[in-house]
Design an enzyme around this catalytic site. Structure first.
Site, short mmCIF file in Angstrom:
data_model
loop_
_atom_site.label_atom_id
_atom_site.label_comp_id
_atom_site.label_asym_id
_atom_site.label_seq_id
_atom_site.Cartn_x
_atom_site.Cartn_y
_atom_site.Cartn_z
N SER A 151 0.80 -1.23 0.00
CA SER A 151 0.00 0.00 0.00
C SER A 151 0.84 1.28 0.00
CB SER A 151 -0.93 0.01 1.21
OG SER A 151 -0.17 -0.11 2.42
N CYS A 177 8.49 -1.59 5.87
CA CYS A 177 7.95 -0.42 5.18
C CYS A 177 8.63 -0.27 3.83
CB CYS A 177 8.18 0.84 6.01
SG CYS A 177 7.33 0.86 7.61
N GLU A 224 10.16 2.24 2.64
CA GLU A 224 11.46 2.88 2.74
C GLU A 224 12.57 1.86 3.01
OE1 GLU A 224 8.57 6.04 4.42
OE2 GLU A 224 8.72 3.86 4.26
N ARG A 268 -3.33 8.92 -1.54
CA ARG A 268 -2.88 9.56 -0.30
C ARG A 268 -1.70 10.49 -0.52
NH1 ARG A 268 -1.33 5.32 3.77
NH2 ARG A 268 -1.07 3.91 1.98
N CYS A 324 7.89 6.54 9.09
CA CYS A 324 7.58 6.21 10.48
C CYS A 324 8.87 6.31 11.31
CB CYS A 324 6.98 4.82 10.59
SG CYS A 324 8.16 3.47 10.30
N CYS A 331 11.67 3.74 10.41
CA CYS A 331 12.36 4.08 9.16
C CYS A 331 13.28 5.28 9.36
CB CYS A 331 11.35 4.38 8.07
SG CYS A 331 10.47 2.91 7.47
N TYR A 390 19.21 8.42 19.27
CA TYR A 390 20.27 7.45 19.44
C TYR A 390 20.95 7.20 18.09
CZ TYR A 390 22.45 2.83 19.88
OH TYR A 390 23.33 1.78 19.85
#
Length: 252
Positions: free
Chosen positions: A31, A57, A59, A85, A91, A94, A128
Protein backbone atom coordinates in the site's frame (compact mmCIF):
# COMPACT_ATOMS: atom_id res chain seq x y z
CA UNK A 1 10.91 24.88 10.19
CA UNK A 2 12.23 26.46 6.98
CA UNK A 3 11.60 24.36 3.88
CA UNK A 4 14.47 23.55 1.57
CA UNK A 5 14.25 24.39 -2.10
CA UNK A 6 13.48 21.38 -4.25
CA UNK A 7 15.89 20.75 -7.10
CA UNK A 8 14.62 19.11 -10.29
CA UNK A 9 16.44 15.89 -9.38
CA UNK A 10 14.66 15.79 -6.04
CA UNK A 11 11.29 16.34 -7.67
CA UNK A 12 12.04 13.31 -9.84
CA UNK A 13 12.30 11.18 -6.70
CA UNK A 14 8.96 12.40 -5.37
CA UNK A 15 7.33 11.91 -8.77
CA UNK A 16 8.69 8.35 -8.97
CA UNK A 17 7.25 7.42 -5.56
CA UNK A 18 3.86 8.97 -6.31
CA UNK A 19 3.71 7.38 -9.75
CA UNK A 20 4.47 3.91 -8.37
CA UNK A 21 1.85 4.40 -5.63
CA UNK A 22 -0.85 4.89 -8.27
CA UNK A 23 -0.07 1.41 -9.64
CA UNK A 24 -0.57 -0.44 -6.38
CA UNK A 25 -4.29 -1.05 -6.81
CA UNK A 26 -6.23 -2.43 -3.86
CA UNK A 27 -3.79 -5.05 -2.53
CA UNK A 28 -3.64 -4.40 1.26
CA UNK A 29 -0.24 -6.09 1.47
CA UNK A 30 1.38 -3.45 -0.73
CA UNK A 31 0.00 0.00 0.00
CA UNK A 32 3.04 2.32 0.06
CA UNK A 33 5.68 3.03 -2.60
CA UNK A 34 9.13 4.51 -2.07
CA UNK A 35 11.81 5.91 -4.34
CA UNK A 36 15.40 6.85 -3.55
CA UNK A 37 18.16 8.48 -5.58
CA UNK A 38 21.83 7.57 -5.30
CA UNK A 39 24.84 9.80 -5.97
CA UNK A 40 24.93 8.70 -9.63
CA UNK A 41 21.39 9.99 -10.17
CA UNK A 42 19.81 6.55 -10.40
CA UNK A 43 16.36 6.18 -8.87
CA UNK A 44 15.51 2.96 -7.05
CA UNK A 45 11.90 1.99 -6.39
CA UNK A 46 10.15 -0.47 -4.07
CA UNK A 47 6.91 -1.11 -2.18
CA UNK A 48 6.15 -2.17 1.35
CA UNK A 49 5.36 -5.76 2.37
CA UNK A 50 2.66 -5.69 5.04
CA UNK A 51 2.50 -8.68 7.40
CA UNK A 52 1.30 -9.15 10.96
CA UNK A 53 4.79 -10.27 11.98
CA UNK A 54 6.16 -6.85 11.07
CA UNK A 55 6.66 -6.69 7.34
CA UNK A 56 9.02 -3.91 6.20
CA UNK A 57 7.95 -0.42 5.18
CA UNK A 58 8.55 0.71 1.62
CA UNK A 59 11.46 2.88 2.74
CA UNK A 60 13.29 -0.13 4.16
CA UNK A 61 12.57 -2.24 1.09
CA UNK A 62 13.96 0.47 -1.18
CA UNK A 63 17.13 0.59 0.94
CA UNK A 64 17.60 -3.11 0.21
CA UNK A 65 16.82 -2.67 -3.48
CA UNK A 66 19.34 0.16 -3.74
CA UNK A 67 21.99 -1.88 -1.94
CA UNK A 68 21.37 -4.82 -4.27
CA UNK A 69 22.02 -2.48 -7.20
CA UNK A 70 25.30 -1.29 -5.68
CA UNK A 71 23.93 2.19 -5.08
CA UNK A 72 26.16 3.32 -2.23
CA UNK A 73 24.98 6.32 -0.19
CA UNK A 74 21.52 7.67 -0.96
CA UNK A 75 20.87 11.35 -1.56
CA UNK A 76 17.08 11.70 -1.48
CA UNK A 77 14.17 9.44 -0.50
CA UNK A 78 10.39 9.78 -0.73
CA UNK A 79 7.38 7.59 0.02
CA UNK A 80 3.78 7.83 -1.17
CA UNK A 81 0.59 6.05 -0.18
CA UNK A 82 -1.93 4.27 -2.36
CA UNK A 83 -5.54 5.34 -2.93
CA UNK A 84 -4.49 8.89 -3.69
CA UNK A 85 -2.88 9.56 -0.30
CA UNK A 86 0.15 11.19 -1.90
CA UNK A 87 3.45 11.90 -0.19
CA UNK A 88 3.75 10.52 3.34
CA UNK A 89 6.51 10.95 5.96
CA UNK A 90 8.50 7.97 7.26
CA UNK A 91 7.58 6.21 10.48
CA UNK A 92 9.88 6.27 13.51
CA UNK A 93 11.60 2.97 12.71
CA UNK A 94 12.36 4.08 9.16
CA UNK A 95 13.70 7.40 10.41
CA UNK A 96 16.11 5.61 12.75
CA UNK A 97 17.26 3.21 10.02
CA UNK A 98 17.78 6.06 7.55
CA UNK A 99 19.74 8.09 10.08
CA UNK A 100 22.04 5.19 10.87
CA UNK A 101 22.54 3.83 7.35
CA UNK A 102 22.27 7.03 5.27
CA UNK A 103 22.91 9.89 7.71
CA UNK A 104 23.13 12.55 4.97
CA UNK A 105 19.97 11.64 3.04
CA UNK A 106 17.27 14.25 2.50
CA UNK A 107 13.71 13.04 3.13
CA UNK A 108 10.67 14.36 1.28
CA UNK A 109 7.75 15.21 3.57
CA UNK A 110 4.34 16.79 2.94
CA UNK A 111 3.61 20.29 4.22
CA UNK A 112 0.77 22.77 3.84
CA UNK A 113 2.89 24.53 1.21
CA UNK A 114 3.61 21.33 -0.73
CA UNK A 115 6.48 18.84 -0.69
CA UNK A 116 9.54 19.81 1.32
CA UNK A 117 12.91 18.23 2.03
CA UNK A 118 14.37 17.67 5.47
CA UNK A 119 17.79 16.33 6.43
CA UNK A 120 17.09 13.03 8.17
CA UNK A 121 18.71 14.29 11.39
CA UNK A 122 16.04 17.03 11.55
CA UNK A 123 13.37 14.32 11.71
CA UNK A 124 15.01 12.70 14.73
CA UNK A 125 16.40 15.31 17.15
CA UNK A 126 18.27 14.05 20.21
CA UNK A 127 18.23 10.56 18.80
CA UNK A 128 20.27 7.45 19.44
CA UNK A 129 23.02 6.76 16.89
CA UNK A 130 23.86 3.15 16.07
CA UNK A 131 27.66 3.15 16.43
CA UNK A 132 28.35 0.15 14.18
CA UNK A 133 26.42 1.33 11.11
CA UNK A 134 29.66 2.42 9.34
CA UNK A 135 27.67 4.65 7.00
CA UNK A 136 29.35 6.29 4.01
CA UNK A 137 29.13 10.07 4.34
CA UNK A 138 28.13 12.73 1.82
CA UNK A 139 29.22 16.37 1.77
CA UNK A 140 27.03 18.60 -0.42
CA UNK A 141 28.30 21.52 -2.49
CA UNK A 142 26.71 23.96 -4.88
CA UNK A 143 27.39 22.67 -8.39
CA UNK A 144 29.22 25.88 -9.32
CA UNK A 145 32.09 24.76 -7.07
CA UNK A 146 32.84 21.53 -8.92
CA UNK A 147 35.93 22.73 -10.81
CA UNK A 148 37.33 24.57 -7.79
CA UNK A 149 36.96 21.50 -5.58
CA UNK A 150 38.19 19.07 -8.25
CA UNK A 151 41.37 21.10 -8.85
CA UNK A 152 42.03 21.81 -5.15
CA UNK A 153 41.47 25.54 -5.56
CA UNK A 154 38.78 25.16 -2.90
CA UNK A 155 39.85 23.13 0.12
CA UNK A 156 37.60 24.52 2.84
CA UNK A 157 33.98 25.40 3.43
CA UNK A 158 32.06 27.26 6.14
CA UNK A 159 28.87 25.58 7.35
CA UNK A 160 26.12 26.30 9.85
CA UNK A 161 23.88 23.66 11.44
CA UNK A 162 25.22 21.12 8.96
CA UNK A 163 27.16 18.46 10.89
CA UNK A 164 30.10 17.08 8.93
CA UNK A 165 32.41 14.46 10.38
CA UNK A 166 36.11 13.97 9.61
CA UNK A 167 36.88 11.02 7.38
CA UNK A 168 36.21 9.72 3.86
CA UNK A 169 33.18 11.12 2.05
CA UNK A 170 31.57 11.47 -1.34
CA UNK A 171 31.44 15.10 -2.44
CA UNK A 172 28.07 15.66 -4.10
CA UNK A 173 27.34 18.66 -6.34
CA UNK A 174 23.65 19.39 -6.02
CA UNK A 175 21.37 19.49 -9.05
CA UNK A 176 24.26 18.72 -11.38
CA UNK A 177 22.75 17.24 -14.54
CA UNK A 178 25.87 15.13 -15.06
CA UNK A 179 25.66 13.87 -11.45
CA UNK A 180 29.39 14.41 -11.00
CA UNK A 181 30.86 13.41 -7.66
CA UNK A 182 34.33 13.38 -6.16
CA UNK A 183 35.88 11.11 -3.57
CA UNK A 184 37.57 12.99 -0.80
CA UNK A 185 38.40 13.20 2.88
CA UNK A 186 37.26 15.70 5.46
CA UNK A 187 40.50 16.44 7.28
CA UNK A 188 39.27 18.75 10.04
CA UNK A 189 36.18 20.40 11.47
CA UNK A 190 36.69 23.46 13.68
CA UNK A 191 33.96 25.31 15.56
CA UNK A 192 34.07 29.10 15.88
CA UNK A 193 31.65 31.87 16.78
CA UNK A 194 30.84 33.88 13.69
CA UNK A 195 31.22 37.26 15.41
CA UNK A 196 34.72 36.32 16.61
CA UNK A 197 35.90 34.60 13.43
CA UNK A 198 39.26 35.71 12.09
CA UNK A 199 40.55 35.66 8.53
CA UNK A 200 43.03 32.92 9.41
CA UNK A 201 40.41 30.75 11.13
CA UNK A 202 38.07 31.11 8.15
CA UNK A 203 40.95 30.28 5.78
CA UNK A 204 40.11 33.24 3.60
CA UNK A 205 42.27 34.15 0.65
CA UNK A 206 41.97 35.80 -2.74
CA UNK A 207 41.04 39.13 -1.15
CA UNK A 208 37.86 37.88 0.52
CA UNK A 209 37.09 39.72 3.75
CA UNK A 210 35.33 38.57 6.89
CA UNK A 211 32.49 40.98 6.14
CA UNK A 212 32.07 39.48 2.68
CA UNK A 213 32.06 36.02 4.18
CA UNK A 214 29.38 36.99 6.69
CA UNK A 215 27.26 38.55 3.96
CA UNK A 216 27.52 35.37 1.89
CA UNK A 217 26.61 33.20 4.87
CA UNK A 218 23.60 35.37 5.70
CA UNK A 219 22.43 34.95 2.12
CA UNK A 220 22.93 31.19 2.21
CA UNK A 221 21.49 30.77 5.71
CA UNK A 222 18.66 33.33 6.11
CA UNK A 223 18.26 34.39 9.73
CA UNK A 224 21.77 33.32 10.70
CA UNK A 225 22.52 34.84 14.15
CA UNK A 226 25.55 37.10 14.30
CA UNK A 227 26.92 35.03 17.20
CA UNK A 228 26.17 31.66 15.60
CA UNK A 229 28.65 28.84 15.91
CA UNK A 230 29.88 27.90 12.45
CA UNK A 231 32.02 25.00 11.33
CA UNK A 232 35.19 25.51 9.31
CA UNK A 233 35.60 22.30 7.32
CA UNK A 234 38.81 21.46 5.47
CA UNK A 235 39.10 18.65 2.98
CA UNK A 236 41.18 16.98 0.31
CA UNK A 237 40.10 15.33 -2.93
CA UNK A 238 41.45 12.15 -4.44
CA UNK A 239 43.33 13.10 -7.58
CA UNK A 240 43.06 16.81 -6.84
CA UNK A 241 45.52 19.19 -8.46
CA UNK A 242 47.24 21.19 -5.73
CA UNK A 243 49.34 24.23 -6.43
CA UNK A 244 47.00 25.96 -8.90
CA UNK A 245 46.29 29.68 -8.57
CA UNK A 246 44.01 30.10 -5.59
CA UNK A 247 42.56 33.55 -6.25
CA UNK A 248 39.13 32.19 -7.21
CA UNK A 249 38.74 30.02 -4.16
CA UNK A 250 35.42 30.37 -2.34
CA UNK A 251 34.80 29.50 1.29
CA UNK A 252 31.03 29.32 1.65
Amino acid sequence: MVSMKLFDSERRVIDAAERLATLLGSDPNHSVAAAAMDTAGRIHEAVNVYHFTGGPCAELVVLGAAAAAGAGPLVTIAAAGDQGRGLIPPCGRCRQALLDLHPDVFVAVPTDAGPALRPIRKLLPDTYFFPDAAAHRIVRFNKRYYEAVATAQKTSTVRYDDPIAPGPATFLFEDDEAHRTLNGTVTSVEHHRLDRLTTAQARLDGGTTIDELKTGLQSHYPGLPSDAEVEIVTFTVEGGTPGLPRGSRKTI
